[in-house]
Design an enzyme around this catalytic site. Structure first.
Site, mmCIF file in Angstrom:
data_model
loop_
_atom_site.group_PDB
_atom_site.id
_atom_site.type_symbol
_atom_site.label_atom_id
_atom_site.label_comp_id
_atom_site.label_asym_id
_atom_site.label_seq_id
_atom_site.Cartn_x
_atom_site.Cartn_y
_atom_site.Cartn_z
ATOM 1 N N ASP A 1 -32.565 72.543 45.037
ATOM 2 C CA ASP A 1 -32.518 71.317 43.556
ATOM 3 C C ASP A 1 -32.535 70.553 44.640
ATOM 4 O OD1 ASP A 1 -31.242 70.948 40.801
ATOM 5 O OD2 ASP A 1 -32.944 69.927 41.787
ATOM 6 N N ASP B 1 -32.208 69.020 33.743
ATOM 7 C CA ASP B 1 -30.917 68.452 34.080
ATOM 8 C C ASP B 1 -30.172 68.073 33.457
ATOM 9 O OD1 ASP B 1 -33.712 68.315 35.324
ATOM 10 O OD2 ASP B 1 -32.670 68.115 36.914
HETATM 11 C C1 DX5 Z 1 -29.071 66.416 39.471
HETATM 12 C C2 DX5 Z 1 -30.796 66.780 39.442
HETATM 13 C C3 DX5 Z 1 -31.998 66.058 40.791
HETATM 14 C C4 DX5 Z 1 -33.455 66.987 40.951
HETATM 15 C C5 DX5 Z 1 -34.637 67.213 41.378
HETATM 16 O O1 DX5 Z 1 -29.538 65.218 41.323
HETATM 17 O O2 DX5 Z 1 -31.097 67.597 38.994
HETATM 18 O O3 DX5 Z 1 -31.811 67.466 42.078
HETATM 19 O O4 DX5 Z 1 -33.560 67.479 39.693
HETATM 20 O O5 DX5 Z 1 -34.757 65.730 41.737
HETATM 21 P P1 DX5 Z 1 -35.900 65.560 43.134
HETATM 22 O O6 DX5 Z 1 -37.017 66.789 43.569
HETATM 23 O O7 DX5 Z 1 -36.631 64.417 43.456
HETATM 24 O O8 DX5 Z 1 -34.858 65.793 44.071
#
Ligand code: DX5
Length: 231
Positions: free
Chosen positions: A184, A44
């Protein structure tokens, strides 16, 4: 499957987000993720402008590339990310995901990802309509439909994104394209079935994997089983 839930016969993949990991033990965490059976790892990448958070650059990804064999995907939550694409490819990312909202010329930006030697992905924030990617589906190996507003882990899944997932899955099917569909944000035991039924086959999870009281192996297997149960 209901007409608004086209589903998919493409293989499901469990894709951990690295946001929740202990960065003091990043290498060990990546090895544990691979042992738990994840299919790829998502990095990320956040610049503090496109999203209100700041994470890491390509050097961090390169530091663990040799420790595991699962594919890496770079999710560039970055304004005008073009200059970073070759660097994340060099760091060992097989796929580079660009946000439709982050570039002035999306078609050119996605072609540049392929020119850099990676598979191209395109991401859509929650408010962005599916039409934003309708004319670039032939340039990508995957479309990422964000089910949270990007920037942080641990947020709640936005179920109203499922019709968007279904629309894009139908376009992919109608055109006979070899394109994966990823979700995601807030993906976990209670939400993964809805995403899979709508047509997503790449399932990114962060907090849901690391908060499972039965451990990482169980979390990965459970998410996969819940997705498979929608078929
Ligand atoms: C963007 C990030 C999140 C993360 C997922 O905000 O990319 O989407 O990866 O996190 P969770 O699965 O905890 O929502």
């Amino acid at each position: 499957m209901a007409p608004d839930q086209p589903g998919t016969d493409r293989p499901f993949a469990i894709v951990p987000s690295v946001l929740p990991v202990d960065f003091a033990r990043l290498g060990e965490e990546c090895i544990a993720l691979e042992k738990a059976g994840v299919d790829r790892i998502q990095w990320d990448v956040m610049d503090g402008r496109f999203v209100p958070n700041l994470t890491f650059g390509p050097d961090l990804v390169a530091s663990v590339r040799s420790l595991v064999s699962v594919p890496f995907e770079a999710h560039l939550m970055v304004e005008e990310p073009g200059w970073l694409v070759p660097q994340f490819v060099a760091a060992g990312c097989d796929t580079v995901i660009v946000h439709a909202e982050s570039v002035g010329h999306l078609h050119r930006a996605l072609a540049a990802v392929a020119d850099a030697g990676a598979k191209a992905g395109v991401a859509l924030n929650p408010a962005t309509p599916p039409e934003a990617v309708e004319y670039v589906l032939d340039l990508v190996s995957m479309v990422l439909v964000m089910t949270v507003n990007p920037g942080f882990g641990g947020q709640s899944y936005i179920a109203t994104m499922e019709p968007k997932v279904a629309t894009i899955r139908r376009w992919i099917l109608e055109r006979g394209l070899d394109v994966d569909l990823e979700v995601d944000g807030g993906v976990g035991p209670d939400t993964v079935a809805g995403a899979a039924a709508a047509g997503a086959n790449l399932l990114v999870a962060g907090s849901a994997l690391f908060r499972d009281p039965l451990g990482l192996d169980h979390a990965v297997a459970d998410l996969r089983a819940r997705a498979e149960a929608t078929r």
